[in-house]
Design a protein around this motif. Structure first.
Motif, PDB file in Angstrom:
ATOM      1  N   LEU A   1       0.823  -1.211   0.000  1.00  0.00           N
ATOM      2  CA  LEU A   1       0.000   0.000   0.000  1.00  0.00           C
ATOM      3  C   LEU A   1       0.858   1.262   0.000  1.00  0.00           C
ATOM      4  CD1 LEU A   1      -2.931  -0.830   2.477  1.00  0.00           C
ATOM      5  CD2 LEU A   1      -3.019  -0.721  -0.015  1.00  0.00           C
ATOM      6  N   LEU A   2       1.912   1.269   0.786  1.00  0.00           N
ATOM      7  CA  LEU A   2       2.793   2.424   0.848  1.00  0.00           C
ATOM      8  C   LEU A   2       3.412   2.702  -0.522  1.00  0.00           C
ATOM      9  CD1 LEU A   2       4.550   1.759   4.269  1.00  0.00           C
ATOM     10  CD2 LEU A   2       2.985   3.645   3.743  1.00  0.00           C
ATOM     11  N   LYS A   3       3.769   1.650  -1.203  1.00  0.00           N
ATOM     12  CA  LYS A   3       4.345   1.818  -2.542  1.00  0.00           C
ATOM     13  C   LYS A   3       3.310   2.331  -3.513  1.00  0.00           C
ATOM     14  CE  LYS A   3       6.860  -0.657  -6.177  1.00  0.00           C
ATOM     15  NZ  LYS A   3       7.456  -1.964  -6.590  1.00  0.00           N
ATOM     16  N   PHE A   4       2.094   1.813  -3.423  1.00  0.00           N
ATOM     17  CA  PHE A   4       1.015   2.233  -4.321  1.00  0.00           C
ATOM     18  C   PHE A   4       0.711   3.719  -4.147  1.00  0.00           C
ATOM     19  CE2 PHE A   4      -3.495   2.972  -5.207  1.00  0.00           C
ATOM     20  CZ  PHE A   4      -3.577   2.519  -6.525  1.00  0.00           C
ATOM     21  N   TYR A   5       0.670   4.154  -2.894  1.00  0.00           N
ATOM     22  CA  TYR A   5       0.366   5.568  -2.612  1.00  0.00           C
ATOM     23  C   TYR A   5       1.620   6.455  -2.595  1.00  0.00           C
ATOM     24  CZ  TYR A   5      -4.490   4.477  -1.600  1.00  0.00           C
ATOM     25  OH  TYR A   5      -5.807   4.103  -1.723  1.00  0.00           O
TER      26      TYR A   5
END
Length: 267
Positions: free
Chosen positions: A261-265
């Motif tokens: 999720l951190l990478k996606f955002y």
């Protein structure tokens, strides 16, 4: 006999698309809005209802039964988005979001159930969000309110099973609607420690909504559910990545999923 359908928030977006499709298929459709006078050109009647005001919910249901003397399908569609760092969102706005996204639908169900019990039939569809399956950065309050409605649906189904009333949950992904314009945005404060990551995430979220799917996809999914004899407990309607994200949350270690999720955002 044509089935009677009530769609909360049926004046625009997904609710409007659902209502117009059901109307074309021969259903008797009513929508709701806090300000029905703003929609004189709606193809189906719009009744006054404010999910944060129990008296308006009660009045709306009473008016509907005065007109039709039955309700076959309730679609709890109305909801409100909210974004921001949880630390910086006021308690007032958090409570207001839960009033709209959770307590409002619960109260609507409570007012409808006695009537459906009397007619020994009914279907209740709660529209939540794929965001309700995971805690998303800067959408935590929205994720929590929609996730809570998912669990309420699971519990309610078991409690009402003896009344011949069915309940299901439909979680949409991003659709091209006006939800971004109508949701509450905590301001991006100049002196905030969250200024850069929140600002960037907010831009990304708006891009996802603007590039979302056509709401008619959701409308067709709802029609199919209504025409199903035994609806499932949960449905997900969205793109492949949105739906697979739920599967990945189940099978991946928590920290791996969090990093994804951190990478996606881009955080």
């Amino acid at each position: 006999m044509s089935k009677v359908v009530l769609i909360t928030g049926g004046s625009s977006g997904i609710g409007k698309s659902i209502g117009e499709l059901l109307l074309e298929k021969g259903y008797i459709v009513y929508g709701t809005s806090r300000n029905p006078q703003n929609y004189p050109n709606s193809r189906f009647p719009i009744l006054a209802l404010d999910l944060t005001q129990k008296d308006t919910i009660k009045s709306c249901i009473e008016i509907l039964f005065e007109k039709e003397n039955r309700l076959d399908v309730l679609i709890n569609n109305a909801g409100k988005g909210i974004t921001g760092p949880i630390e910086e969102i006021s308690e007032v706005e958090i409570k207001r979001n839960f009033e709209t996204n959770l307590f409002g639908p619960i109260n609507t169900i409570k007012f409808v159930l006695p009537h459906m019990r009397k007619q020994n039939s009914g279907l209740i569809i709660n529209i939540t969000s794929i965001a309700g399956y995971m805690g998303l950065p800067y959408r935590g309050i929205y994720s929590a309110s929609k996730g809570a409605l998912e669990l309420i649906t699971e519990a309610f189904r078991m409690e009402i099973k003896d009344f011949n009333i069915q309940m299901t949950n439909v979680a949409p992904g991003d659709f091209a609607t006006n939800i971004a314009a109508g949701r509450y945005h905590a301001p991006v404060l100049e002196n905030s420690l969250y200024k850069i990551p929140y600002g960037n995430t907010l831009t990304l979220m708006n891009e996802h909504v603007n590039g979302g799917s056509n709401p008619t996809i959701m409308a067709n999914a709802i029609l199919k559910i209504i025409q199903t004899n035994k609806p499932k407990i949960h449905y997900k309607v969205g793109g492949f990545l949105e739906k697979i994200s739920i599967v990945l949350k189940r099978i991946l270690p928590d920290r791996v999923y969090e990093k994804m999720l951190l990478k996606f955002y881009k955080l």
